[in-house]
Motif scaffolding. Structure first.
Motif, PDB file in Angstrom:
ATOM      1  N   GLU A  13     -12.400  17.883  -0.198  1.00  0.00           N
ATOM      2  CA  GLU A  13     -12.588  17.574   1.224  1.00  0.00           C
ATOM      3  C   GLU A  13     -11.733  16.398   1.671  1.00  0.00           C
ATOM      4  OE1 GLU A  13     -14.208  19.451   3.466  1.00  0.00           O
ATOM      5  OE2 GLU A  13     -14.506  20.816   1.810  1.00  0.00           O
ATOM      6  N   ARG A  14     -10.568  16.215   1.047  1.00  0.00           N
ATOM      7  CA  ARG A  14      -9.642  15.169   1.449  1.00  0.00           C
ATOM      8  C   ARG A  14      -8.451  15.830   2.094  1.00  0.00           C
ATOM      9  NH1 ARG A  14      -8.123  11.550  -3.262  1.00  0.00           N
ATOM     10  NH2 ARG A  14      -7.252  10.354  -1.571  1.00  0.00           N
ATOM     11  N   ALA A  15      -7.947  15.213   3.117  1.00  0.00           N
ATOM     12  CA  ALA A  15      -6.748  15.735   3.764  1.00  0.00           C
ATOM     13  C   ALA A  15      -5.558  15.453   2.864  1.00  0.00           C
ATOM     14  CB  ALA A  15      -6.559  15.062   5.117  1.00  0.00           C
ATOM     15  N   SER A  28       7.351  13.419  -6.964  1.00  0.00           N
ATOM     16  CA  SER A  28       6.525  12.215  -6.925  1.00  0.00           C
ATOM     17  C   SER A  28       5.330  12.471  -6.025  1.00  0.00           C
ATOM     18  CB  SER A  28       7.322  11.045  -6.344  1.00  0.00           C
ATOM     19  OG  SER A  28       8.395  10.724  -7.183  1.00  0.00           O
ATOM     20  N   VAL A  29       4.279  11.698  -6.223  1.00  0.00           N
ATOM     21  CA  VAL A  29       3.110  11.756  -5.345  1.00  0.00           C
ATOM     22  C   VAL A  29       2.888  10.356  -4.799  1.00  0.00           C
ATOM     23  CG1 VAL A  29       0.635  12.188  -5.182  1.00  0.00           C
ATOM     24  CG2 VAL A  29       2.061  13.637  -6.658  1.00  0.00           C
ATOM     25  N   ILE A  30       2.872  10.240  -3.473  1.00  0.00           N
ATOM     26  CA  ILE A  30       2.519   8.984  -2.811  1.00  0.00           C
ATOM     27  C   ILE A  30       1.154   9.202  -2.184  1.00  0.00           C
ATOM     28  CG2 ILE A  30       3.097   7.353  -0.977  1.00  0.00           C
ATOM     29  CD1 ILE A  30       6.045   7.876  -1.564  1.00  0.00           C
ATOM     30  N   GLU A  31       0.185   8.404  -2.656  1.00  0.00           N
ATOM     31  CA  GLU A  31      -1.211   8.598  -2.238  1.00  0.00           C
ATOM     32  C   GLU A  31      -1.771   7.339  -1.597  1.00  0.00           C
ATOM     33  OE1 GLU A  31      -5.516   9.966  -4.120  1.00  0.00           O
ATOM     34  OE2 GLU A  31      -3.722  10.032  -5.367  1.00  0.00           O
ATOM     35  N   THR A  32      -2.479   7.547  -0.501  1.00  0.00           N
ATOM     36  CA  THR A  32      -3.187   6.459   0.174  1.00  0.00           C
ATOM     37  C   THR A  32      -4.627   6.457  -0.341  1.00  0.00           C
ATOM     38  OG1 THR A  32      -1.806   6.783   2.123  1.00  0.00           O
ATOM     39  CG2 THR A  32      -3.825   5.495   2.418  1.00  0.00           C
ATOM     40  N   GLY A  33      -5.140   5.291  -0.707  1.00  0.00           N
ATOM     41  CA  GLY A  33      -6.495   5.177  -1.236  1.00  0.00           C
ATOM     42  C   GLY A  33      -7.556   5.423  -0.167  1.00  0.00           C
ATOM     43  N   GLY A 122     -17.514   8.245  11.888  1.00  0.00           N
ATOM     44  CA  GLY A 122     -16.977   9.360  11.106  1.00  0.00           C
ATOM     45  C   GLY A 122     -16.063   8.896   9.991  1.00  0.00           C
ATOM     46  N   ASN A 123     -15.258   9.824   9.510  1.00  0.00           N
ATOM     47  CA  ASN A 123     -14.274   9.542   8.473  1.00  0.00           C
ATOM     48  C   ASN A 123     -12.900   9.507   9.125  1.00  0.00           C
ATOM     49  OD1 ASN A 123     -16.350   9.574   6.648  1.00  0.00           O
ATOM     50  ND2 ASN A 123     -15.987  11.677   6.018  1.00  0.00           N
ATOM     51  N   ILE A 124     -12.156   8.450   8.882  1.00  0.00           N
ATOM     52  CA  ILE A 124     -10.872   8.248   9.553  1.00  0.00           C
ATOM     53  C   ILE A 124      -9.747   8.430   8.538  1.00  0.00           C
ATOM     54  CG2 ILE A 124      -9.500   6.676  10.967  1.00  0.00           C
ATOM     55  CD1 ILE A 124     -12.223   5.111  11.375  1.00  0.00           C
ATOM     56  N   GLY A 153      -5.533   9.313   2.462  1.00  0.00           N
ATOM     57  CA  GLY A 153      -6.791   8.663   2.119  1.00  0.00           C
ATOM     58  C   GLY A 153      -7.673   8.673   3.352  1.00  0.00           C
ATOM     59  N   GLU A 154      -8.778   7.958   3.272  1.00  0.00           N
ATOM     60  CA  GLU A 154      -9.642   7.864   4.444  1.00  0.00           C
ATOM     61  C   GLU A 154     -10.525   6.637   4.349  1.00  0.00           C
ATOM     62  OE1 GLU A 154     -12.111  11.330   4.743  1.00  0.00           O
ATOM     63  OE2 GLU A 154     -13.467  10.653   3.183  1.00  0.00           O
ATOM     64  N   ILE A 155     -10.972   6.227   5.511  1.00  0.00           N
ATOM     65  CA  ILE A 155     -11.990   5.195   5.606  1.00  0.00           C
ATOM     66  C   ILE A 155     -13.252   5.922   6.047  1.00  0.00           C
ATOM     67  CG2 ILE A 155     -12.723   3.067   6.746  1.00  0.00           C
ATOM     68  CD1 ILE A 155      -9.723   2.372   7.012  1.00  0.00           C
ATOM     69  N   ALA A 156     -14.230   6.004   5.140  1.00  0.00           N
ATOM     70  CA  ALA A 156     -15.483   6.706   5.408  1.00  0.00           C
ATOM     71  C   ALA A 156     -16.474   5.694   5.967  1.00  0.00           C
ATOM     72  CB  ALA A 156     -16.010   7.336   4.128  1.00  0.00           C
TER      73      ALA A 156
END
Length: 181
Positions: A13-15, A28-33, A122-124, A153-156
């Motif tokens: 359920e992550r974008a 490569s993978v660039i990921e936001t926490g 919500g989740n941003i 990533g998201e801020i829940a």
């Protein structure tokens, strides 16, 4: 190859923003926490790289809902410790280059410090993309494009004042143990 991107939901359920650039087989993978927060709180998210085949320059844009978040600061991470680092919190631009040495390290590229609006809910989602969608904005020492996949990533958010707690109860053979007086 050109730049192709799509935003998709994955089982967690992550974008996820998928982007394909360049013409090599290494990706490569660039990921936001992701973090949990309450409205009004200030939080920090790491932006990391994994599978780094060697980069010498990167120009990124940070994307988020500006009605719910304010980007206050961007700090250089260990992966980008050499070279020239520039970040502009007011418009979410981040750039780095080291045309002499580059870097092939995995880890934290930079961190993002956000202030969450008092009215946020919500989740941003928070993610980074190549600036202007140009494949040439992530390059190696030979000035070639580096293939990359971006993971958002998201801020829940939880209600103001909510407390997250985890408790465990000691058991024997699955039955709770009574406390002695």
């Amino acid at each position: 190859a050109g730049y192709v991107a799509s935003l998709q939901r994955v089982p967690e359920e992550r974008a996820v923003l998928f982007a394909e650039v360049g013409a090599t087989d290494t990706e490569s993978v660039i990921e936001t926490g992701s973090v949990r927060a309450v409205p009004g709180e200030t939080v920090t998210l790491p932006v990391t790289i994994a599978g780094n085949p060697g980069i010498a320059g990167v120009m990124l844009e940070v994307r988020y809902d500006a009605s719910q978040l304010t980007l206050k600061n961007v700090e250089r991470g260990d992966v980008l410790s050499g070279g020239t680092f520039q970040a502009y919190a007011e418009d979410g631009r981040v750039q780095w280059y080291d045309i002499e040495n580059g870097t092939n390290n995995d880890g934290v590229l930079f961190t993002l410090e956000f202030e969450v609006s008092e009215t946020a809910d919500g989740n941003i989602p928070v993610f980074v993309v190549l600036r202007e969608g140009k494949a040439s904005n992530l390059t190696n020492l030979d000035a070639g494009n580096v293939p990359v996949r971006f993971v958002a990533g998201e801020i829940a958010l939880s209600a103001s004042g909510s407390v997250f707690a985890v408790a465990s109860v000691p058991t024997v053979d699955g039955a709770p143990i009574a406390a002695a007086n």
